[in-house]
Design a protein around this motif. Sequence first.
Motif, PDB file in Angstrom:
ATOM      1  N   CYS A  73       0.847  -1.187   0.000  1.00  0.00           N
ATOM      2  CA  CYS A  73       0.000   0.000   0.000  1.00  0.00           C
ATOM      3  C   CYS A  73       0.888   1.245   0.000  1.00  0.00           C
ATOM      4  CB  CYS A  73      -0.920  -0.005   1.221  1.00  0.00           C
ATOM      5  SG  CYS A  73      -1.869   1.531   1.410  1.00  0.00           S
ATOM      6  N   PRO A  74       0.694   2.166  -0.933  1.00  0.00           N
ATOM      7  CA  PRO A  74       1.554   3.358  -0.980  1.00  0.00           C
ATOM      8  C   PRO A  74       1.316   4.323   0.171  1.00  0.00           C
ATOM      9  CG  PRO A  74      -0.211   3.534  -2.597  1.00  0.00           C
ATOM     10  CD  PRO A  74      -0.304   2.149  -2.016  1.00  0.00           C
ATOM     11  N   HIS A  98       0.220  -6.888   0.643  1.00  0.00           N
ATOM     12  CA  HIS A  98      -0.931  -7.706   0.268  1.00  0.00           C
ATOM     13  C   HIS A  98      -0.512  -8.621  -0.878  1.00  0.00           C
ATOM     14  CE1 HIS A  98      -2.558  -3.968   1.943  1.00  0.00           C
ATOM     15  NE2 HIS A  98      -3.730  -4.555   2.138  1.00  0.00           N
ATOM     16  N   HIS A  99      -1.202  -9.756  -1.022  1.00  0.00           N
ATOM     17  CA  HIS A  99      -1.109 -10.475  -2.287  1.00  0.00           C
ATOM     18  C   HIS A  99      -1.708  -9.596  -3.381  1.00  0.00           C
ATOM     19  CE1 HIS A  99      -0.957 -14.154   0.399  1.00  0.00           C
ATOM     20  NE2 HIS A  99       0.099 -14.304  -0.377  1.00  0.00           N
ATOM     21  N   GLY A 101      -9.875  -4.124  -3.995  1.00  0.00           N
ATOM     22  CA  GLY A 101      -9.961  -2.820  -4.636  1.00  0.00           C
ATOM     23  C   GLY A 101      -9.278  -1.704  -3.876  1.00  0.00           C
ATOM     24  N   HIS A 102      -8.766  -1.972  -2.703  1.00  0.00           N
ATOM     25  CA  HIS A 102      -8.083  -0.960  -1.904  1.00  0.00           C
ATOM     26  C   HIS A 102      -7.330  -1.662  -0.785  1.00  0.00           C
ATOM     27  CE1 HIS A 102     -11.169  -1.500   1.207  1.00  0.00           C
ATOM     28  NE2 HIS A 102     -12.068  -1.425   0.235  1.00  0.00           N
ATOM     29  N   CYS A 103      -6.587  -0.883   0.003  1.00  0.00           N
ATOM     30  CA  CYS A 103      -5.841  -1.448   1.123  1.00  0.00           C
ATOM     31  C   CYS A 103      -6.797  -1.960   2.197  1.00  0.00           C
ATOM     32  CB  CYS A 103      -4.907  -0.376   1.707  1.00  0.00           C
ATOM     33  SG  CYS A 103      -4.037  -0.870   3.214  1.00  0.00           S
ATOM     34  N   SER A 131       7.623  -0.148  -1.677  1.00  0.00           N
ATOM     35  CA  SER A 131       8.523  -1.240  -1.310  1.00  0.00           C
ATOM     36  C   SER A 131       9.881  -0.690  -0.888  1.00  0.00           C
ATOM     37  CB  SER A 131       8.703  -2.191  -2.498  1.00  0.00           C
ATOM     38  OG  SER A 131       9.344  -1.527  -3.574  1.00  0.00           O
ATOM     39  N   PRO A 132      10.691  -1.488  -0.172  1.00  0.00           N
ATOM     40  CA  PRO A 132      12.034  -1.019   0.199  1.00  0.00           C
ATOM     41  C   PRO A 132      12.883  -0.634  -1.007  1.00  0.00           C
ATOM     42  CG  PRO A 132      11.440  -2.945   1.491  1.00  0.00           C
ATOM     43  CD  PRO A 132      10.369  -2.789   0.454  1.00  0.00           C
TER      44      PRO A 132
END
Length: 345
Positions: free
Chosen positions: A25-26, A32-33, A41-43, A303-304
């Motif tokens: 999630c940004p 999440h998969h 559809g969302h976090c 992501s890292p």
Amino acid sequence: MSNYNGYRCPVCGKAFVTEDDVVVCPDCGAPHHRACYRSLGHCAFEDRHAAGEQWSPLPPDDDAQEPAGQTGTTVPCPRCGSHNPASNIFCQVCGQQLTAGQAPGPSPYGPSADGQGYRPAASPGQNAAGQENVPPWVQTLFTQVMEEPEIAPGISNREVCDYVGPNNLVFLLRFQRLLRSGSRISINWSAFFFSFFYCYYRKMYKMGTVLLVITIASLIPTFLCIPSAAPMILDLFQQNALTTEALNALPIAPQLMLASNIYNITSIAIRLFCGLFFNAAYCRQVCQGILTVREREHCSSGSPEYHYALIRRGGVNINAVLLVICCIIVLYVLVSFGFAYQMLL
């Protein structure tokens, strides 16, 4: 994605393994998969985004599969708590140096509110135990910055902080004021005093080069006057009559004064331009740089890898400043030797 091995998807509840396609999630950083994220559809923690809560890693489930070729004991990171292979020297998530057997340090987001590793955000200026640990002005700054989750449509505050690097909260607050007011004027004293050097320091190479060229061009009238003035000054020196009155009485004195005024006015104009408009130009470059990283880097947003890509592209560059200083010194020495040689002829 191996960094999330052992953690559970908040949608399906299954632990992540190496072969899984994981998206992050940004807004809060929760993994999440990909299929689960698309189906929902969302976090899964969308209702907590408005409160500024962030996902923070907890020790993964013991029954989760370990990455292939990395079986055996794992070492917890003292900073972020993620588990790493025992052979690692640095954390594969945050880069912290690892010490075998060291327990993870307390999360800055406080104790976990559920079993998913999602931790509520601590109050500004407080640690996990609720104790004050930062000055009041930092608390105020942090509160003002976090009032808006995004600095611009599609660009989060966290991305801007990663890209800017040193003094990121200060710049983030300046960017918010500029975008909110629609103005292009914002005072930056560092840019005022150091002008094009500060542009190179903040990796604004085009702007720094243009200002450097203008500065050098403003010295051309002085360079053109020196060949005519040098013999006259040398004669005064040989006659032991080198005084201010004698210099002002030279026929070339008005031209020298005009050339000096051109340089001084140009220098002041450049300083004022940098001091007033640097923040607006830097805000535009930061936003464009973040979008460029998204387009060119093959990693999920949040992501890292995406985090480190922003750090690499942004930040500061002291080496560029040192290189410019060396070039100016070399140019000054060459010009000085040239005029000295001409005077001795």
